[in-house]
Design a protein around this motif. Structure first.
Motif, PDB file in Angstrom:
ATOM      1  N   UNK A  22       0.828  -1.201   0.000  1.00 36.26           N
ATOM      2  CA  UNK A  22       0.000   0.000   0.000  1.00 36.26           C
ATOM      3  C   UNK A  22       0.865   1.255   0.000  1.00 36.26           C
ATOM      4  N   UNK A  23       1.914   1.248   0.800  1.00 37.09           N
ATOM      5  CA  UNK A  23       2.834   2.392   0.844  1.00 37.09           C
ATOM      6  C   UNK A  23       3.476   2.622  -0.528  1.00 37.09           C
ATOM      7  N   UNK A  24       3.905   1.551  -1.169  1.00 37.79           N
ATOM      8  CA  UNK A  24       4.513   1.654  -2.489  1.00 37.79           C
ATOM      9  C   UNK A  24       3.522   2.187  -3.515  1.00 37.79           C
ATOM     10  N   UNK A  25       2.311   1.654  -3.501  1.00 33.96           N
ATOM     11  CA  UNK A  25       1.292   2.109  -4.443  1.00 33.96           C
ATOM     12  C   UNK A  25       0.964   3.588  -4.233  1.00 33.96           C
ATOM     13  N   UNK A  26       0.886   4.029  -2.976  1.00 32.90           N
ATOM     14  CA  UNK A  26       0.561   5.433  -2.717  1.00 32.90           C
ATOM     15  C   UNK A  26       1.675   6.351  -3.195  1.00 32.90           C
ATOM     16  N   UNK A  27       2.920   5.928  -3.054  1.00 38.30           N
ATOM     17  CA  UNK A  27       4.039   6.741  -3.550  1.00 38.30           C
ATOM     18  C   UNK A  27       3.944   6.902  -5.066  1.00 38.30           C
ATOM     19  N   UNK A  28       3.647   5.799  -5.756  1.00 43.83           N
ATOM     20  CA  UNK A  28       3.493   5.865  -7.209  1.00 43.83           C
ATOM     21  C   UNK A  28       2.295   6.733  -7.600  1.00 43.83           C
ATOM     22  N   UNK A  29       1.191   6.581  -6.873  1.00 43.56           N
ATOM     23  CA  UNK A  29      -0.001   7.378  -7.143  1.00 43.56           C
ATOM     24  C   UNK A  29       0.303   8.864  -6.953  1.00 43.56           C
ATOM     25  N   UNK A  30       0.979   9.183  -5.852  1.00 41.49           N
ATOM     26  CA  UNK A  30       1.310  10.583  -5.568  1.00 41.49           C
ATOM     27  C   UNK A  30       2.266  11.180  -6.595  1.00 41.49           C
ATOM     28  N   UNK A  31       3.038  10.332  -7.257  1.00 42.23           N
ATOM     29  CA  UNK A  31       3.968  10.838  -8.269  1.00 42.23           C
ATOM     30  C   UNK A  31       3.293  11.005  -9.636  1.00 42.23           C
ATOM     31  N   UNK A  32       1.976  10.730  -9.686  1.00 45.74           N
ATOM     32  CA  UNK A  32       1.238  10.971 -10.918  1.00 45.74           C
ATOM     33  C   UNK A  32       0.732   9.731 -11.620  1.00 45.74           C
ATOM     34  N   UNK A  33       1.042   8.577 -11.111  1.00 46.92           N
ATOM     35  CA  UNK A  33       0.590   7.328 -11.737  1.00 46.92           C
ATOM     36  C   UNK A  33      -0.799   6.990 -11.195  1.00 46.92           C
ATOM     37  N   UNK A  44      -6.543  -2.007   0.445  1.00 51.46           N
ATOM     38  CA  UNK A  44      -7.420  -1.530   1.518  1.00 51.46           C
ATOM     39  C   UNK A  44      -8.523  -2.555   1.773  1.00 51.46           C
ATOM     40  N   UNK A  45      -9.060  -3.140   0.700  1.00 43.82           N
ATOM     41  CA  UNK A  45     -10.113  -4.149   0.863  1.00 43.82           C
ATOM     42  C   UNK A  45      -9.603  -5.353   1.657  1.00 43.82           C
ATOM     43  N   UNK A  46      -8.402  -5.816   1.359  1.00 39.66           N
ATOM     44  CA  UNK A  46      -7.822  -6.945   2.103  1.00 39.66           C
ATOM     45  C   UNK A  46      -7.726  -6.601   3.582  1.00 39.66           C
ATOM     46  N   UNK A  50     -14.972  -6.797   5.671  1.00 40.24           N
ATOM     47  CA  UNK A  50     -15.462  -7.806   6.603  1.00 40.24           C
ATOM     48  C   UNK A  50     -16.888  -8.182   6.244  1.00 40.24           C
ATOM     49  N   UNK A  51     -17.135  -9.472   5.989  1.00 48.23           N
ATOM     50  CA  UNK A  51     -18.486  -9.967   5.716  1.00 48.23           C
ATOM     51  C   UNK A  51     -18.689 -11.282   6.468  1.00 48.23           C
ATOM     52  N   UNK A  52     -19.853 -11.876   6.279  1.00 48.98           N
ATOM     53  CA  UNK A  52     -20.116 -13.177   6.903  1.00 48.98           C
ATOM     54  C   UNK A  52     -19.199 -14.270   6.351  1.00 48.98           C
ATOM     55  N   UNK A  53     -18.793 -14.124   5.098  1.00 49.02           N
ATOM     56  CA  UNK A  53     -17.976 -15.155   4.450  1.00 49.02           C
ATOM     57  C   UNK A  53     -16.505 -14.774   4.320  1.00 49.02           C
ATOM     58  N   UNK A  54     -16.166 -13.565   4.706  1.00 45.74           N
ATOM     59  CA  UNK A  54     -14.794 -13.086   4.532  1.00 45.74           C
ATOM     60  C   UNK A  54     -14.357 -12.304   5.766  1.00 45.74           C
ATOM     61  N   UNK A  55     -13.219 -12.667   6.317  1.00 41.84           N
ATOM     62  CA  UNK A  55     -12.686 -11.964   7.480  1.00 41.84           C
ATOM     63  C   UNK A  55     -11.517 -11.092   7.065  1.00 41.84           C
ATOM     64  N   UNK A  56     -11.630  -9.800   7.357  1.00 41.34           N
ATOM     65  CA  UNK A  56     -10.555  -8.881   7.008  1.00 41.34           C
ATOM     66  C   UNK A  56      -9.288  -9.244   7.787  1.00 41.34           C
ATOM     67  N   UNK A  57      -8.165  -8.822   7.255  1.00 40.97           N
ATOM     68  CA  UNK A  57      -6.897  -9.090   7.933  1.00 40.97           C
ATOM     69  C   UNK A  57      -6.854  -8.394   9.291  1.00 40.97           C
ATOM     70  N   UNK A  58      -7.370  -7.174   9.364  1.00 42.50           N
ATOM     71  CA  UNK A  58      -7.393  -6.481  10.658  1.00 42.50           C
ATOM     72  C   UNK A  58      -8.273  -7.212  11.662  1.00 42.50           C
ATOM     73  N   UNK A  59      -9.364  -7.796  11.200  1.00 40.63           N
ATOM     74  CA  UNK A  59     -10.229  -8.575  12.089  1.00 40.63           C
ATOM     75  C   UNK A  59      -9.507  -9.840  12.577  1.00 40.63           C
ATOM     76  N   UNK A  60      -8.798 -10.497  11.673  1.00 36.76           N
ATOM     77  CA  UNK A  60      -8.078 -11.711  12.038  1.00 36.76           C
ATOM     78  C   UNK A  60      -7.011 -11.434  13.088  1.00 36.76           C
ATOM     79  N   UNK A  61      -6.473 -10.213  13.081  1.00 28.54           N
ATOM     80  CA  UNK A  61      -5.461  -9.830  14.072  1.00 28.54           C
ATOM     81  C   UNK A  61      -6.078  -9.126  15.278  1.00 28.54           C
TER      82      UNK A  61
END
Length: 69
Positions: A22-33, A44-46, A50-61
């Motif tokens: 995410x940090x890498x993608x934001x740097x590229x985005x901020x540089x105009x990409x 961000x979705x990963x 959070x749904x009944x069938x999918x547990x977010x990574x933050x939820x798992x931790x």
């Protein structure tokens, strides 16, 4: 077929990777990409989707209720 649960260490390692990406993608985005918005959204979705069938990574931790987003 049931999914195998990851250990806390595996989830922590995955969190580090997701945040680095995410940090890498934001740097590229901020540089105009502006096309980097799609992989940023995926990361961000990963982290927070959070749904009944999918547990977010933050939820798992058990961080979803401890962080202000």
């Amino acid at each position: 077929m049931s999914r195998q649960k990851r250990s806390i260490k595996e989830n922590n390692d995955k969190l580090k990777v997701q945040l680095e990406l995410l940090r890498s993608y934001t740097e590229h985005f901020d540089s105009g990409m502006i096309h980097m918005a799609l992989p940023m959204a995926t990361q961000v979705r990963v982290l927070i989707h959070q749904t009944d069938k999918s547990n977010s990574l933050l939820h798992q931790l058990d961080l979803d209720n401890k962080l202000k987003l």
